[in-house]
Motif scaffolding. Structure first.
Motif, PDB file in Angstrom:
ATOM      1  N   MET A 149      -0.797 -25.754 -44.196  1.00  5.31           N
ATOM      2  CA  MET A 149      -0.687 -26.632 -43.036  1.00  5.31           C
ATOM      3  C   MET A 149       0.408 -26.104 -42.121  1.00  5.31           C
ATOM      4  O   MET A 149       1.482 -25.728 -42.583  1.00  5.31           O
ATOM      5  CB  MET A 149      -0.315 -28.057 -43.455  1.00  5.31           C
ATOM      6  N   LEU A 150       0.135 -26.080 -40.821  1.00  3.20           N
ATOM      7  CA  LEU A 150       1.091 -25.617 -39.830  1.00  3.20           C
ATOM      8  C   LEU A 150       1.365 -26.755 -38.861  1.00  3.20           C
ATOM      9  O   LEU A 150       0.441 -27.275 -38.237  1.00  3.20           O
ATOM     10  CB  LEU A 150       0.545 -24.410 -39.072  1.00  3.20           C
ATOM     11  N   MET A 151       2.626 -27.153 -38.761  1.00  3.15           N
ATOM     12  CA  MET A 151       3.023 -28.207 -37.837  1.00  3.15           C
ATOM     13  C   MET A 151       3.893 -27.595 -36.744  1.00  3.15           C
ATOM     14  O   MET A 151       4.891 -26.935 -37.031  1.00  3.15           O
ATOM     15  CB  MET A 151       3.800 -29.304 -38.557  1.00  3.15           C
ATOM     16  N   VAL A 152       3.482 -27.799 -35.495  1.00  6.78           N
ATOM     17  CA  VAL A 152       4.232 -27.318 -34.341  1.00  6.78           C
ATOM     18  C   VAL A 152       4.721 -28.550 -33.591  1.00  6.78           C
ATOM     19  O   VAL A 152       3.920 -29.373 -33.158  1.00  6.78           O
ATOM     20  CB  VAL A 152       3.348 -26.442 -33.419  1.00  6.78           C
ATOM     21  N   LYS A 153       6.046 -28.680 -33.465  1.00  8.88           N
ATOM     22  CA  LYS A 153       6.635 -29.835 -32.776  1.00  8.88           C
ATOM     23  C   LYS A 153       7.306 -29.378 -31.494  1.00  8.88           C
ATOM     24  O   LYS A 153       7.805 -28.258 -31.412  1.00  8.88           O
ATOM     25  CB  LYS A 153       7.669 -30.529 -33.666  1.00  8.88           C
ATOM     26  N   GLY A 154       7.306 -30.273 -30.511  1.00  4.12           N
ATOM     27  CA  GLY A 154       7.946 -29.978 -29.243  1.00  4.12           C
ATOM     28  C   GLY A 154       7.684 -31.093 -28.259  1.00  4.12           C
ATOM     29  O   GLY A 154       7.440 -32.241 -28.647  1.00  4.12           O
ATOM     30  N   THR A 155       7.736 -30.757 -26.987  1.00  2.00           N
ATOM     31  CA  THR A 155       7.444 -31.728 -25.946  1.00  2.00           C
ATOM     32  C   THR A 155       6.373 -31.147 -25.036  1.00  2.00           C
ATOM     33  O   THR A 155       6.273 -29.928 -24.877  1.00  2.00           O
ATOM     34  CB  THR A 155       8.700 -32.057 -25.121  1.00  2.00           C
ATOM     35  N   ASP A 156       5.567 -32.032 -24.461  1.00  2.59           N
ATOM     36  CA  ASP A 156       4.502 -31.647 -23.542  1.00  2.59           C
ATOM     37  C   ASP A 156       3.549 -30.631 -24.173  1.00  2.59           C
ATOM     38  O   ASP A 156       3.132 -29.664 -23.542  1.00  2.59           O
ATOM     39  CB  ASP A 156       5.106 -31.100 -22.244  1.00  2.59           C
ATOM     40  N   MET A 157       3.210 -30.851 -25.444  1.00  6.86           N
ATOM     41  CA  MET A 157       2.355 -29.927 -26.189  1.00  6.86           C
ATOM     42  C   MET A 157       0.886 -30.109 -25.793  1.00  6.86           C
ATOM     43  O   MET A 157       0.414 -31.231 -25.620  1.00  6.86           O
ATOM     44  CB  MET A 157       2.504 -30.159 -27.702  1.00  6.86           C
ATOM     45  N   HIS A 158       0.169 -28.986 -25.672  1.00  7.62           N
ATOM     46  CA  HIS A 158      -1.249 -28.996 -25.328  1.00  7.62           C
ATOM     47  C   HIS A 158      -1.977 -27.929 -26.132  1.00  7.62           C
ATOM     48  O   HIS A 158      -1.415 -26.874 -26.426  1.00  7.62           O
ATOM     49  CB  HIS A 158      -1.460 -28.693 -23.840  1.00  7.62           C
ATOM     50  N   VAL A 159      -3.238 -28.210 -26.462  1.00 10.77           N
ATOM     51  CA  VAL A 159      -4.133 -27.214 -27.038  1.00 10.77           C
ATOM     52  C   VAL A 159      -4.971 -26.694 -25.876  1.00 10.77           C
ATOM     53  O   VAL A 159      -5.836 -27.394 -25.365  1.00 10.77           O
ATOM     54  CB  VAL A 159      -5.024 -27.819 -28.152  1.00 10.77           C
ATOM     55  N   ASN A 160      -4.682 -25.476 -25.432  1.00  8.94           N
ATOM     56  CA  ASN A 160      -5.375 -24.920 -24.272  1.00  8.94           C
ATOM     57  C   ASN A 160      -6.751 -24.384 -24.601  1.00  8.94           C
ATOM     58  O   ASN A 160      -7.680 -24.522 -23.818  1.00  8.94           O
ATOM     59  CB  ASN A 160      -4.549 -23.807 -23.623  1.00  8.94           C
ATOM     60  N   ARG A 161      -6.879 -23.734 -25.760  1.00  9.89           N
ATOM     61  CA  ARG A 161      -8.159 -23.152 -26.154  1.00  9.89           C
ATOM     62  C   ARG A 161      -8.327 -23.344 -27.650  1.00  9.89           C
ATOM     63  O   ARG A 161      -7.400 -23.118 -28.422  1.00  9.89           O
ATOM     64  CB  ARG A 161      -8.198 -21.657 -25.807  1.00  9.89           C
ATOM     65  N   LEU A 162      -9.517 -23.759 -28.043  1.00 13.35           N
ATOM     66  CA  LEU A 162      -9.829 -23.975 -29.448  1.00 13.35           C
ATOM     67  C   LEU A 162     -11.168 -23.343 -29.749  1.00 13.35           C
ATOM     68  O   LEU A 162     -12.173 -23.670 -29.104  1.00 13.35           O
ATOM     69  CB  LEU A 162      -9.872 -25.480 -29.759  1.00 13.35           C
ATOM     70  N   ASN A 163     -11.199 -22.431 -30.721  1.00  6.35           N
ATOM     71  CA  ASN A 163     -12.439 -21.810 -31.159  1.00  6.35           C
ATOM     72  C   ASN A 163     -12.408 -21.770 -32.683  1.00  6.35           C
ATOM     73  O   ASN A 163     -11.845 -20.845 -33.272  1.00  6.35           O
ATOM     74  CB  ASN A 163     -12.573 -20.408 -30.570  1.00  6.35           C
ATOM     75  N   LEU A 164     -12.996 -22.787 -33.322  1.00  7.42           N
ATOM     76  CA  LEU A 164     -12.965 -22.856 -34.783  1.00  7.42           C
ATOM     77  C   LEU A 164     -13.908 -21.845 -35.424  1.00  7.42           C
ATOM     78  O   LEU A 164     -13.706 -21.480 -36.577  1.00  7.42           O
ATOM     79  CB  LEU A 164     -13.287 -24.272 -35.258  1.00  7.42           C
ATOM     80  N   GLU A 165     -14.924 -21.392 -34.697  1.00 10.99           N
ATOM     81  CA  GLU A 165     -15.799 -20.351 -35.247  1.00 10.99           C
ATOM     82  C   GLU A 165     -15.022 -19.065 -35.491  1.00 10.99           C
ATOM     83  O   GLU A 165     -15.213 -18.395 -36.492  1.00 10.99           O
ATOM     84  CB  GLU A 165     -16.970 -20.094 -34.308  1.00 10.99           C
ATOM     85  N   LYS A 166     -14.135 -18.730 -34.568  1.00  6.77           N
ATOM     86  CA  LYS A 166     -13.282 -17.552 -34.727  1.00  6.77           C
ATOM     87  C   LYS A 166     -11.952 -17.901 -35.381  1.00  6.77           C
ATOM     88  O   LYS A 166     -11.188 -17.011 -35.755  1.00  6.77           O
ATOM     89  CB  LYS A 166     -13.008 -16.904 -33.367  1.00  6.77           C
ATOM     90  N   GLY A 167     -11.634 -19.192 -35.484  1.00 11.72           N
ATOM     91  CA  GLY A 167     -10.375 -19.625 -36.082  1.00 11.72           C
ATOM     92  C   GLY A 167      -9.180 -19.389 -35.196  1.00 11.72           C
ATOM     93  O   GLY A 167      -8.097 -19.057 -35.676  1.00 11.72           O
ATOM     94  N   GLU A 168      -9.344 -19.576 -33.884  1.00 16.73           N
ATOM     95  CA  GLU A 168      -8.270 -19.297 -32.935  1.00 16.73           C
ATOM     96  C   GLU A 168      -7.890 -20.541 -32.140  1.00 16.73           C
ATOM     97  O   GLU A 168      -8.750 -21.313 -31.738  1.00 16.73           O
ATOM     98  CB  GLU A 168      -8.704 -18.205 -31.955  1.00 16.73           C
ATOM     99  N   VAL A 169      -6.588 -20.689 -31.903  1.00 18.61           N
ATOM    100  CA  VAL A 169      -6.066 -21.796 -31.103  1.00 18.61           C
ATOM    101  C   VAL A 169      -4.968 -21.238 -30.199  1.00 18.61           C
ATOM    102  O   VAL A 169      -4.115 -20.472 -30.650  1.00 18.61           O
ATOM    103  CB  VAL A 169      -5.486 -22.913 -31.994  1.00 18.61           C
ATOM    104  N   ASP A 170      -5.004 -21.618 -28.922  1.00 14.76           N
ATOM    105  CA  ASP A 170      -3.927 -21.307 -27.983  1.00 14.76           C
ATOM    106  C   ASP A 170      -3.167 -22.594 -27.692  1.00 14.76           C
ATOM    107  O   ASP A 170      -3.775 -23.615 -27.371  1.00 14.76           O
ATOM    108  CB  ASP A 170      -4.474 -20.737 -26.677  1.00 14.76           C
ATOM    109  N   LEU A 171      -1.848 -22.541 -27.807  1.00 22.21           N
ATOM    110  CA  LEU A 171      -0.980 -23.698 -27.606  1.00 22.21           C
ATOM    111  C   LEU A 171      -0.072 -23.475 -26.401  1.00 22.21           C
ATOM    112  O   LEU A 171       0.250 -22.336 -26.069  1.00 22.21           O
ATOM    113  CB  LEU A 171      -0.091 -23.903 -28.840  1.00 22.21           C
TER     114      LEU A 171
END
Length: 96
Positions: free
Chosen positions: A46-68
């Protein structure tokens, strides 16, 4: 005869640029996200990323990629334990 496809584990990579943007590979699922926290299930736990004004810009679960994006203050990993009961305990600990 039954055809089986072997799922090859992906490599997990975490790249953070100037504490403002990040790319994560080897993502299995996005468990939750809001403006202060993003919780991802990755190949390495499990990976937890904490901060302020957080957004998931791109999500591709088929490739397993996330841009934050956001102001990243903290990144932490927790191991995934086998079994549903262990997963429930881990999630309940994370949200206490």
């Amino acid at each position: 005869m039954e055809e089986r496809q072997l799922v090859k584990p992906q490599n997990h990579r975490l790249v953070i640029n100037n504490r403002k943007t990040g790319t994560v590979t080897g993502v299995l699922d996005v468990l939750s996200f809001d403006l202060n926290e993003i919780l991802l299930e990755t190949e390495q736990g499990m990976l937890m990323v904490k901060g302020t004004d957080m957004h998931v810009n791109r999500l591709n679960l088929e490739k397993g990629e996330v841009d934050l994006a956001g102001n990243i203050d903290n990144i932490s990993y927790s191991d995934i334990h086998s079994g549903a009961k262990a997963g429930e305990n881990l999630l309940s600990k994370l949200f206490r």
